[in-house]
Design a protein around this motif. Structure first.
Motif, PDB file in Angstrom:
ATOM      1  N   ASP A 107      28.875  54.025  34.537  1.00 50.97           N
ATOM      2  CA  ASP A 107      29.095  52.938  35.441  1.00 50.97           C
ATOM      3  C   ASP A 107      30.655  52.625  35.680  1.00 50.97           C
ATOM      4  N   SER A 117      26.169  49.791  48.103  1.00 51.61           N
ATOM      5  CA  SER A 117      24.881  50.069  47.018  1.00 51.61           C
ATOM      6  C   SER A 117      24.457  51.571  47.328  1.00 51.61           C
ATOM      7  N   GLU A 173      26.733  53.440  44.126  1.00 50.44           N
ATOM      8  CA  GLU A 173      25.765  53.123  43.304  1.00 50.44           C
ATOM      9  C   GLU A 173      26.083  53.324  41.864  1.00 50.44           C
ATOM     10  N   THR A 182      26.195  44.713  42.479  1.00 57.72           N
ATOM     11  CA  THR A 182      25.528  45.284  43.596  1.00 57.72           C
ATOM     12  C   THR A 182      26.342  45.594  45.067  1.00 57.72           C
ATOM     13  N   TRP A 183      27.592  45.066  44.869  1.00 57.56           N
ATOM     14  CA  TRP A 183      28.587  45.279  45.953  1.00 57.56           C
ATOM     15  C   TRP A 183      29.987  45.278  45.364  1.00 57.56           C
TER      16      TRP A 183
END
Length: 423
Positions: free
Chosen positions: A157, A226, A230, A239-240
């Motif tokens: 991530d 997104s 992602e 989410t952005w």
């Protein structure tokens, strides 16, 4: 035409990066004066001016750095490699806190991360041959992308966009525009990008959501992030991303307007005439931005077209004022502080974001609550700064100013020894 170093531009850059350091490093994020915070959504605070000012200043510097247009493979390679080096420096900020080494923890892990930081910093800011710069930049970028998409848990991530990343992209595009097009084409390109972005954001339906809108998480820019980013976006939004894909397009115009102003500074006219042209352009841009704000609100996160015009207008006006004061009136007293910050922005950009992350990794028992841990950054603030102030917001600002003071001392040493770190 000979290349000249514009002191007023260095001072403007110094003011901007100094403000950036203050807003990014409060003593306590829970107590910050409103002007030192970003707008929650629509609107513009002084903090929201920092990033667009950097892009604008970079655009102004392009023609000053290349007063004689010369296009060939060597020039293109220099632009590409410089862009990649900035891109890689920016991405590294997001990797620092995720680096894992042979199961190490605590101080040993911190030392390992710092060694890697110095190595990466040297690789991307060191003075090597063009071939070595190429190899290092492409290799480091490949490693980043491999780790991000390898499936390794520690990096699954990691954020890929960011401030330096956007500046790198804009620098690449603006430099090519300068070398390959006329000013008329540059103006048309800028106008087309702003109008096109406005049309896309306000007219194109958002897949899976419905009508075009400018709300958080449901606008078209958010949807595209997104899809394309992602799992690799800003952790504060998830989410952005505030430096996402679609919103990077209008930011190019901040650089284009800076590019046009830089060419005004090269005109064979008097300095007063240059100042007048910049002042008129700045005021016109501010007014245009405020008018466009009525239908396309000024918004940093979306980097709206009105935001571009408004911030570049303010940037142009500020530069005109500084140019008049410094380069015409020759008033330079008291400006050395901003000058030493302005000539070495990249080293501040890189390490000012690494140092707080490093201090957070150093943890020990909290003297007030032995059953709890406290990191070194919080310890220095809560026990070394906060007790001297009754107002927590003033204390928080003092913490940021102490950090600025430390950096000022470091940058003064670099300045005295003529050490300038570039990508």
């Amino acid at each position: 035409m000979t290349r000249e170093r514009l002191i007023s531009l260095d001072v403007f850059r110094g003011l901007t990066i100094l403000l950036m350091t203050i807003v990014n490093n409060p003593g306590d994020w829970g107590h910050v004066y409103a002007p030192l915070l970003h707008s929650e959504w629509h609107g513009c605070t002084p903090t929201d001016l920092v990033f667009p000012f950097f892009i604008f200043i970079m655009g102004v510097a392009v023609p000053l750095a290349m007063p004689t247009k010369s296009w060939d493979g060597t020039t293109f390679n220099k632009i590409l490699v410089r862009s990649l080096r900035m891109l890689c420096l920016g991405i590294f900020f997001n990797y620092f806190g995720k680096i894992q080494l042979f199961g190490l923890e605590g101080i040993p892990l911190l030392m390992g991360r710092l060694i890697i930081t110095v190595a990466v910093g040297y690789a991307l800011m060191g003075n090597f041959s063009s071939k070595i710069k190429n190899i290092l930049a492409f290799s480091i970028l490949f490693i980043y992308l491999f780790l991000a998409y390898s499936g390794i848990e520690a990096y699954h991530d990691v954020r890929l966009p960011g401030v330096l990343q956007r500046i790198a992209i804009v620098y690449f595009v603006v430099s090519l525009l300068y070398l390959k097009t006329t000013q008329k084409t540059q103006i048309i390109t800028g106008a087309a990008l702003l109008l096109g972005y406005w049309a896309i954001m306000t007219l194109v339906p958002v897949p899976g959501i419905g009508a075009a809108n400018l709300d958080k998480e449901t606008n078209l820019a958010s949807w595209l992030d997104s899809v394309l980013l992602e799992g690799h976006m800003y952790r504060g939004t998830i989410t952005w991303d505030p430096e996402g894909v679609l919103s990077t397009i209008p930011s190019i115009v901040n650089g284009i307007i800076g590019l046009l102003i830089g060419q005004v500074l090269q005109l064979e006219i008097s300095k007063k005439q240059r100042t007048a042209k910049m002042a008129i352009a700045g005021i016109a841009l501010i007014i245009a931005g405020l008018l466009w704000d009525i239908v396309f609100p000024i918004n940093k996160s979306l980097w709206t077209s009105s935001y571009v015009l408004y911030t570049t207008g303010l940037g142009t006006t500020c530069l005109a004022f500084l140019y008049y004061i410094i380069d015409i009136a020759e008033y330079k007293k008291g400006l050395k502080l901003f000058l030493i910050w302005g000539v070495n922005p990249m080293i501040v950009f890189f390490f000012s974001q690494i140092i707080p992350q490093a201090l957070v990794m150093v943890q020990f028992k909290n003297p007030d609550h032995p059953e709890e841990q406290i990191n070194l950054l919080n310890y220095l603030y809560h026990f070394g700064i906060a007790p001297f102030f009754s107002n927590p917001m003033t204390a928080s600002l003092a913490g940021a100013l102490v950090y600025v003071g430390i950096w000022t001392f470091i940058l003064w040493i670099f300045y005295k020894n003529k050490l300038i770190f570039k990508v």
